[in-house]
Design a protein around this motif. Structure first.
Motif, short mmCIF file in Angstrom:
data_model
loop_
_atom_site.label_atom_id
_atom_site.label_comp_id
_atom_site.label_asym_id
_atom_site.label_seq_id
_atom_site.Cartn_x
_atom_site.Cartn_y
_atom_site.Cartn_z
N LYS A 140 -43.49 21.65 58.66
CA LYS A 140 -44.56 22.64 58.56
C LYS A 140 -45.52 22.30 57.43
CE LYS A 140 -42.38 26.87 60.35
NZ LYS A 140 -41.96 28.25 59.97
N ALA A 141 -44.96 21.88 56.29
CA ALA A 141 -45.79 21.54 55.15
C ALA A 141 -46.67 20.33 55.44
CB ALA A 141 -44.92 21.29 53.92
N ALA A 142 -46.14 19.36 56.15
CA ALA A 142 -46.92 18.18 56.51
C ALA A 142 -48.10 18.56 57.39
CB ALA A 142 -46.03 17.16 57.21
N ASP A 143 -47.88 19.42 58.36
CA ASP A 143 -48.97 19.88 59.22
C ASP A 143 -50.02 20.64 58.40
OD1 ASP A 143 -47.93 18.77 61.53
OD2 ASP A 143 -46.89 20.61 62.13
N ILE A 174 -58.53 12.41 44.75
CA ILE A 174 -58.02 11.91 43.48
C ILE A 174 -56.84 10.97 43.73
CG2 ILE A 174 -58.84 13.91 42.18
CD1 ILE A 174 -55.98 14.96 42.09
N ILE A 175 -56.62 10.07 42.78
CA ILE A 175 -55.60 9.04 42.95
C ILE A 175 -54.21 9.64 43.07
CG2 ILE A 175 -55.26 8.61 40.48
CD1 ILE A 175 -55.38 5.98 43.36
N ASP A 176 -53.99 10.79 42.47
CA ASP A 176 -52.70 11.49 42.56
C ASP A 176 -52.27 11.70 44.01
OD1 ASP A 176 -54.52 12.19 40.42
OD2 ASP A 176 -53.04 13.60 39.64
N ASN A 177 -53.25 11.85 44.88
CA ASN A 177 -52.98 12.17 46.27
C ASN A 177 -52.18 11.09 46.99
OD1 ASN A 177 -53.13 13.56 48.71
ND2 ASN A 177 -55.31 13.94 48.53
N MET A 178 -52.16 9.88 46.43
CA MET A 178 -51.37 8.81 47.05
C MET A 178 -49.91 9.20 47.19
SD MET A 178 -53.23 6.25 47.95
CE MET A 178 -51.84 5.16 48.29
N ILE A 179 -49.39 9.96 46.23
CA ILE A 179 -47.97 10.32 46.25
C ILE A 179 -47.67 11.27 47.40
CG2 ILE A 179 -46.05 11.18 44.87
CD1 ILE A 179 -47.45 8.65 43.76
N ASN A 180 -48.64 12.12 47.75
CA ASN A 180 -48.40 13.10 48.79
C ASN A 180 -48.36 12.51 50.20
OD1 ASN A 180 -48.38 15.59 47.09
ND2 ASN A 180 -50.41 14.85 46.57
N LEU A 181 -48.78 11.25 50.33
CA LEU A 181 -48.76 10.61 51.63
C LEU A 181 -47.34 10.38 52.13
CD1 LEU A 181 -51.53 7.89 51.17
CD2 LEU A 181 -51.78 10.28 51.92
N GLU A 182 -46.38 10.28 51.21
CA GLU A 182 -45.00 10.00 51.63
C GLU A 182 -44.49 11.07 52.58
OE1 GLU A 182 -40.75 8.49 49.77
OE2 GLU A 182 -42.23 9.39 48.43
N ALA A 187 -42.72 12.72 57.86
CA ALA A 187 -42.78 13.72 58.93
C ALA A 187 -43.10 13.06 60.27
CB ALA A 187 -43.82 14.78 58.60
N SER A 188 -43.99 12.07 60.26
CA SER A 188 -44.38 11.41 61.51
C SER A 188 -43.21 10.68 62.15
CB SER A 188 -45.53 10.43 61.25
OG SER A 188 -45.08 9.27 60.55
N LYS A 189 -42.23 10.31 61.36
CA LYS A 189 -41.07 9.56 61.86
C LYS A 189 -39.86 10.46 62.10
CE LYS A 189 -42.55 5.54 59.15
NZ LYS A 189 -42.23 4.65 58.00
N ASN A 190 -40.01 11.74 61.80
CA ASN A 190 -38.87 12.65 61.91
C ASN A 190 -39.20 13.93 62.67
OD1 ASN A 190 -36.45 11.61 60.03
ND2 ASN A 190 -38.40 11.05 59.07
N GLY A 192 -42.44 14.92 63.61
CA GLY A 192 -43.82 15.35 63.51
C GLY A 192 -44.74 14.50 64.37
N SER A 193 -46.01 14.86 64.35
CA SER A 193 -47.00 14.17 65.17
C SER A 193 -47.32 12.77 64.63
CB SER A 193 -48.29 15.00 65.20
OG SER A 193 -49.36 14.27 65.73
N ARG A 194 -47.67 11.87 65.53
CA ARG A 194 -48.11 10.53 65.15
C ARG A 194 -49.38 10.60 64.30
NH1 ARG A 194 -47.44 4.79 64.77
NH2 ARG A 194 -49.56 4.12 64.25
N LYS A 195 -50.17 11.66 64.48
CA LYS A 195 -51.42 11.75 63.73
C LYS A 195 -51.17 11.86 62.22
CE LYS A 195 -52.18 16.79 63.67
NZ LYS A 195 -53.08 17.90 64.05
N LEU A 196 -49.99 12.33 61.83
CA LEU A 196 -49.66 12.42 60.41
C LEU A 196 -49.57 11.02 59.80
CD1 LEU A 196 -46.93 15.22 60.57
CD2 LEU A 196 -49.35 15.47 59.92
N TYR A 197 -48.99 10.09 60.55
CA TYR A 197 -48.92 8.69 60.12
C TYR A 197 -50.33 8.12 60.03
CZ TYR A 197 -47.57 3.73 60.13
OH TYR A 197 -47.42 2.40 59.82
N ASP A 198 -51.13 8.38 61.03
CA ASP A 198 -52.49 7.84 61.06
C ASP A 198 -53.33 8.37 59.91
OD1 ASP A 198 -51.79 6.47 63.36
OD2 ASP A 198 -52.62 8.00 64.71
N ILE A 199 -53.16 9.64 59.57
CA ILE A 199 -53.88 10.24 58.44
C ILE A 199 -53.48 9.57 57.14
CG2 ILE A 199 -54.01 12.33 57.03
CD1 ILE A 199 -54.01 13.94 59.66
N ALA A 200 -52.19 9.41 56.94
CA ALA A 200 -51.70 8.79 55.70
C ALA A 200 -52.17 7.35 55.59
CB ALA A 200 -50.17 8.86 55.64
N LEU A 201 -52.10 6.61 56.69
CA LEU A 201 -52.54 5.22 56.69
C LEU A 201 -54.03 5.12 56.39
CD1 LEU A 201 -51.80 2.25 57.24
CD2 LEU A 201 -52.37 2.66 59.65
#
Length: 403
Positions: A140-143, A174-182, A187-190, A192-201
């Motif tokens: 839910k948080a990832a979405d 901000i550069i801090d946001n890199m950590i939140n991509l994990e 989520a995309s691999k467990n 969640g939607s594939r779009k979560l992976y695409d957003i992070a990438l």
């Protein structure tokens, strides 16, 4: 600040010896778990009292509520304490403090920090327990976090509100946001939607292209035109100047691109993780703990930032396992152990001064807040680094649970 500089210089000889010695991860983890137990005794029982920082000369924690960006670090520390010890008390406390953060996964997003908040708490909780309720909260948080993604820019909006110098309503990252991509990758691999992976990438790639100077030092923030995606400017919010290398910002880049390579296998991320690491290592002082900003003209009378050292130490332990060049891998492993040796020395451990793990972190110096302070995220990455080091010393994978 002058007294701090004199103290640190006076202990350099000790730190030099410590930096060449192997860190006893088990011993330092025992220290951390003892400090955790002390902090639990000082923490109010009411929901929402989460430790954040202790100012110099005090033993009293500043407590915050679940919406504070630091709210996930204390439950994360409790999960790491449970991982290190198997203590049912720490399991119960980790579960209790994590529960306070559940509303974040259900409410309208207020900024990018959901990864720090939810993945450090529920993410570690799910990793260690397999509790399906924890998994549902993470998804839910990832979405929710994904709603801040601007496809015209290709990154997640960090602050969806007016912040000084950020030219709101333009898009800021901000550069801090890199950590939140994990959390998005996970989520995309467990489920969640594939779009979560695409957003992070996308976020990681666009940040790599726009967030760094020619020498691979990071801007704290980049402003983009929200309609065209064009970069407007790079600047700082918490560093010394727009052109300076803010230590913790560089640490987020080191840790973040290492994690992004682990999650994607995209080789440019591995190469970039090394580039942002090397410029950081080349500029470190003798004790391997940076000043809060590498370009502060007040150095050596400027405050240190133990939190940056803890983040980098943890990140480098992982980077050392991913780099194929054995010489460079050894360099990163040795650097991480030297950082942990310094952080584990009398110059940086809190001991009986307060119940945190570490002294001498700097939060937001331009704002005059949390300067030369014990801060919860320094402790989080310190205990994480120690757990990683112990696993490596035991010949285990960093993904393995400690018995």
């Amino acid at each position: 600040m002058k007294n701090l500089a004199i103290y640190l210089i006076a202990t350099l000889g000790l730190l030099g010896k410590a930096a060449t010695a192997q860190v006893d991860a088990s011993k330092e983890l025992a220290y951390c778990t003892a400090q955790i137990q002390k902090t639990l005794k000082l923490t109010p029982v009411q929901k929402g009292s989460i430790p954040r920082s202790v100012i110099p000369g005090s033993a009293d924690w500043k407590f915050v509520g679940y919406k504070d960006w630091c709210s996930g670090f204390w439950p994360g520390i409790l999960w790491y304490g449970y991982e290190a010890t198997g203590s049912k008390t720490l399991l119960n406390e980790a579960t209790r403090f994590s529960a306070a953060l559940q509303p974040l996964s259900e409410q309208h997003v207020i900024d990018h920090d959901l990864g720090f908040q939810i993945f450090n708490s529920y993410g570690n909780g799910y990793r260690l327990t397999g509790n399906s309720k924890f998994k549902a909260i993470i998804l839910k948080a990832a979405d929710t976090l994904a709603t801040l993604f601007n496809p015209k820019v290709g990154t997640i909006l960090s602050w969806p509100r007016a912040v000084p110098q950020m030219q709101w309503p333009q898009h800021n990252t901000i550069i801090d946001n890199m950590i939140n991509l994990e959390m998005l990758f996970w989520a995309s691999k467990n489920g969640g939607s594939r779009k979560l992976y695409d957003i992070a990438l996308s976020h990681a790639k666009v940040t790599m292209a726009n967030h760094f100077r020619p020498d691979y030092s990071a801007y704290h923030a980049v402003i983009y035109d929200k309609e065209t995606g064009k970069k407007i400017k790079g600047l700082t919010h918490q560093g010394y100047a727009d052109s300076s290398m803010w230590a913790r910002g560089q640490s987020w880049a080191i840790y973040g691109y290492t994690m992004c390579f682990r999650e994607t296998g995209y080789l440019p991320f591995l190469d970039f993780a090394q580039k942002v690491t090397d410029v950081y290592l080349d500029k470190l002082p003798a004790d391997q703990v940076p000043y809060w900003d590498f370009n502060d003209p007040a150095i050596p009378n400027a405050p240190k930032d133990a939190s940056a050292a803890a983040v980098v130490a943890s990140g480098l332990l992982e980077l050392a396992t991913l780099v194929k060049d054995k010489v460079k891998a050894q360099k990163y492993r040795k650097a991480a152990e030297q950082m942990l040796a310094s952080l584990s020395s009398p110059a940086y451990q809190s001991k009986d001064k307060n119940t945190a793990f570490l002294l001498h972190s700097t939060g937001h110096k331009p704002n005059g807040s949390e300067i030369d302070t014990s801060i919860i995220y320094a402790d989080y990455y310190y205990i994480e680094a120690l757990l990683r080091l112990k696993k490596l010393q035991m010949g285990m994978s960093l993904k393995s649970k400690l018995k």
